[in-house]
Design an enzyme around this catalytic site. Structure first.
Site, PDB file in Angstrom:
ATOM      1  N   HIS A 147      -6.486   5.969 -43.528  1.00  0.00           N
ATOM      2  CA  HIS A 147      -5.472   6.249 -42.493  1.00  0.00           C
ATOM      3  C   HIS A 147      -4.707   4.959 -42.111  1.00  0.00           C
ATOM      4  O   HIS A 147      -4.649   4.586 -40.940  1.00  0.00           O
ATOM      5  CB  HIS A 147      -6.152   6.868 -41.253  1.00  0.00           C
ATOM      6  CG  HIS A 147      -5.223   7.669 -40.393  1.00  0.00           C
ATOM      7  ND1 HIS A 147      -5.615   8.808 -39.739  1.00  0.00           N
ATOM      8  CD2 HIS A 147      -3.919   7.488 -40.068  1.00  0.00           C
ATOM      9  CE1 HIS A 147      -4.599   9.285 -39.040  1.00  0.00           C
ATOM     10  NE2 HIS A 147      -3.555   8.506 -39.230  1.00  0.00           N
ATOM     11  N   GLU A 188     -12.895  11.387 -41.384  1.00  0.00           N
ATOM     12  CA  GLU A 188     -12.408  10.004 -41.252  1.00  0.00           C
ATOM     13  C   GLU A 188     -13.413   9.195 -40.441  1.00  0.00           C
ATOM     14  O   GLU A 188     -13.990   9.714 -39.491  1.00  0.00           O
ATOM     15  CB  GLU A 188     -11.027   9.992 -40.583  1.00  0.00           C
ATOM     16  CG  GLU A 188      -9.965  10.595 -41.493  1.00  0.00           C
ATOM     17  CD  GLU A 188      -8.534  10.361 -41.021  1.00  0.00           C
ATOM     18  OE1 GLU A 188      -8.333   9.777 -39.957  1.00  0.00           O
ATOM     19  OE2 GLU A 188      -7.623  10.764 -41.749  1.00  0.00           O
TER      20      GLU A 188
HETATM   21  P1  NAD Z   1       8.226  14.828 -37.566  1.00  0.00           P
HETATM   22  O1  NAD Z   1       7.834  15.670 -36.408  1.00  0.00           O
HETATM   23  O2  NAD Z   1       9.460  14.000 -37.488  1.00  0.00           O
HETATM   24  O3  NAD Z   1       8.360  15.766 -38.868  1.00  0.00           O
HETATM   25  C1  NAD Z   1       7.463  16.789 -39.187  1.00  0.00           C
HETATM   26  C2  NAD Z   1       8.242  17.850 -39.938  1.00  0.00           C
HETATM   27  O4  NAD Z   1       7.324  18.839 -40.414  1.00  0.00           O
HETATM   28  C3  NAD Z   1       9.281  18.581 -39.053  1.00  0.00           C
HETATM   29  O5  NAD Z   1      10.562  18.486 -39.629  1.00  0.00           O
HETATM   30  C4  NAD Z   1       8.780  20.015 -39.049  1.00  0.00           C
HETATM   31  O6  NAD Z   1       9.840  20.961 -39.040  1.00  0.00           O
HETATM   32  C5  NAD Z   1       7.985  20.093 -40.329  1.00  0.00           C
HETATM   33  N1  NAD Z   1       7.040  21.195 -40.390  1.00  0.00           N
HETATM   34  C6  NAD Z   1       6.269  21.696 -39.396  1.00  0.00           C
HETATM   35  N2  NAD Z   1       5.525  22.710 -39.857  1.00  0.00           N
HETATM   36  C7  NAD Z   1       5.837  22.855 -41.169  1.00  0.00           C
HETATM   37  C8  NAD Z   1       5.412  23.746 -42.195  1.00  0.00           C
HETATM   38  N3  NAD Z   1       4.511  24.709 -41.938  1.00  0.00           N
HETATM   39  N4  NAD Z   1       5.929  23.583 -43.427  1.00  0.00           N
HETATM   40  C9  NAD Z   1       6.830  22.618 -43.686  1.00  0.00           C
HETATM   41  N5  NAD Z   1       7.294  21.771 -42.757  1.00  0.00           N
HETATM   42  C10 NAD Z   1       6.797  21.890 -41.515  1.00  0.00           C
HETATM   43  O7  NAD Z   1       6.966  13.926 -37.868  1.00  0.00           O
HETATM   44  P2  NAD Z   1       6.878  12.616 -38.795  1.00  0.00           P
HETATM   45  O8  NAD Z   1       7.089  11.411 -37.962  1.00  0.00           O
HETATM   46  O9  NAD Z   1       7.692  12.803 -40.014  1.00  0.00           O
HETATM   47  O10 NAD Z   1       5.312  12.655 -39.150  1.00  0.00           O
HETATM   48  C11 NAD Z   1       4.747  13.744 -39.862  1.00  0.00           C
HETATM   49  C12 NAD Z   1       3.238  13.714 -39.739  1.00  0.00           C
HETATM   50  O11 NAD Z   1       2.720  12.581 -40.431  1.00  0.00           O
HETATM   51  C13 NAD Z   1       2.726  13.531 -38.308  1.00  0.00           C
HETATM   52  O12 NAD Z   1       2.610  14.743 -37.611  1.00  0.00           O
HETATM   53  C14 NAD Z   1       1.372  12.886 -38.496  1.00  0.00           C
HETATM   54  O13 NAD Z   1       0.345  13.854 -38.514  1.00  0.00           O
HETATM   55  C15 NAD Z   1       1.477  12.224 -39.870  1.00  0.00           C
HETATM   56  N6  NAD Z   1       1.415  10.750 -39.752  1.00  0.00           N
HETATM   57  C16 NAD Z   1       0.465  10.071 -40.454  1.00  0.00           C
HETATM   58  C17 NAD Z   1       0.403   8.693 -40.389  1.00  0.00           C
HETATM   59  C18 NAD Z   1      -0.593   7.918 -41.198  1.00  0.00           C
HETATM   60  O14 NAD Z   1      -1.030   6.869 -40.750  1.00  0.00           O
HETATM   61  N7  NAD Z   1      -0.934   8.341 -42.389  1.00  0.00           N
HETATM   62  C19 NAD Z   1       1.303   7.997 -39.569  1.00  0.00           C
HETATM   63  C20 NAD Z   1       2.283   8.704 -38.891  1.00  0.00           C
HETATM   64  C21 NAD Z   1       2.338  10.087 -38.987  1.00  0.00           C
END
Ligand code: NAD
Length: 310
Positions: free
Chosen positions: A284, A263
């Site tokens: 992103h 990135e």
């Molecule tokens: P969250 O913590 O609410 O949810 C993440 C989920 O993933 C949890 O329910 C967890 O149990 C599950 N998980 C963990 N390991 C796993 C596995 N091996 N297999 C399947 N599921 C698994 O987080 P969220 O707010 O939903 O965000 C998720 C991710 O999205 C963040 O960690 C971040 O990296 C990414 N994100 C990206 C952007 C972007 O700009 N594109 C913005 C926000 C978040």
């Protein structure tokens, strides 16, 4: 009164900067200020996003540092164990980005299924597009596969079932059972069960050891040849070489990457992907809405001062 020194290392929304500057007992050093190179010397607090990386070495050098606040949920750019070792608190902003990221996942899916970016490029290039040659795929009543049923995954599930009558198959070995709410779904304990039936696979897991390259060659092979892969989580969750092979060999319907292994993505680093019409790459921007950046950024400022004064 003590003057805290706060370094803002990554770009923040003007509302958040204004709020920080209004706080009297702090000196705010803004991104781009040459002094940011030396933040280790006297920072009491740091505001970052996902652009900066903080290592244990950084924390060891930063003798005054008490708290780091990261706008966003993913903290894979911060060495959490290192921060803990040096007694530095790390806060994030869970759930703030969720609606914006969920909207982007749907946007990218529909843009791929209706070939929007490809057709727009043709029009801009002066081609008279023959409609019968650019038929898309409808998402109505299709099967959506959600990997990671946290804040973002659940909102996405509601949107697809509510607005498009989709069936849902979700995979999340750690989500509590009440996390599935009222969403019509079929839960699976096997990732490969999901991959075999989904018309779109959308990833919403954090980047941790268990999710690194979670989607590799065998997983892509298990997907329908017409399915779309959407990665708005972290680049490291997908084996991008395997994805490129699948695109070249037409084993996948298309892919949209908002998060990439390198990135920001550029024409040079992602040239081989961008040669494919059925690929969309964004830098992103999951959380990049006016509404979210303003609210989320102001919350960071408030959390930071609460932690410092607390
Ligand atoms: P969250 O913590 O609410 O949810 C993440 C989920 O993933 C949890 O329910 C967890 O149990 C599950 N998980 C963990 N390991 C796993 C596995 N091996 N297999 C399947 N599921 C698994 O987080 P969220 O707010 O939903 O965000 C998720 C991710 O999205 C963040 O960690 C971040 O990296 C990414 N994100 C990206 C952007 C972007 O700009 N594109 C913005 C926000 C978040």
């Amino acid at each position: 009164a003590t003057k805290f020194k706060i370094y803002i290392l990554d770009p923040y929304h003007p509302d958040a900067i204004d709020l920080a500057l209004k706080t009297r007992n702090a000196e705010i050093i803004l991104p781009g200020d040459p002094r940011t190179a030396n933040w280790h010397a006297d920072a009491d607090g740091l505001m970052i996003r996902s652009d900066s990386t903080l290592t244990e070495e950084d924390f060891a050098k930063a003798l005054r540092l008490k708290v780091v606040v990261k706008q966003g949920v993913g903290v894979d750019n911060i060495d959490l164990a290192g921060a803990k070792k040096h007694g530095i608190a790390v806060h994030n902003t869970p759930a703030f980005n969720s609606e914006s990221v969920a909207e982007l996942s749907l946007t990218l899916t529909l843009a791929l299924s209706r070939r929007v970016t490809e057709i727009d490029r043709a029009v801009r290039g002066g081609t008279t597009v023959i409609r019968s040659q650019v038929l898309g795929t409808s998402m109505f009543r299709k099967t959506v596969g959600i990997v990671g049923m946290g804040n973002i995954g659940r909102i996405i599930g509601q949107k697809w079932t509510g607005a498009f009558e989709c069936s849902l198959v979700a995979y999340d070995p750690y989500a509590p059972s009440d996390a599935w709410g009222e969403i019509a779904h079929s839960r699976t304990t096997q990732l490969h069960d999901l991959l075999g039936v989904a018309d779109v696979v959308t990833l919403h897991v954090p980047l941790v050891d268990s999710t690194r390259k979670l989607i590799g060659a065998p997983e892509i092979k298990a997907m329908k040849k017409t399915a779309f892969l959407i990665n708005c989580s972290r680049g490291g969750v997908v084996d991008e070489n395997a994805l490129l092979d699948a695109l070249v060999n037409k084993q996948i319907g298309g892919a949209a990457l908002d998060t990439t292994e390198i990135e920001p993505p550029t024409l040079i680093t992602y040239k081989k992907f961008l040669e494919h019409e059925n690929v969309i790459i964004t830098p992103h921007i999951g959380g990049s809405t006016q509404e979210n950046q303003s609210r989320n950024g102001c919350f960071v400022v408030e959390s930071l001062f609460k932690a410092l004064e607390g």
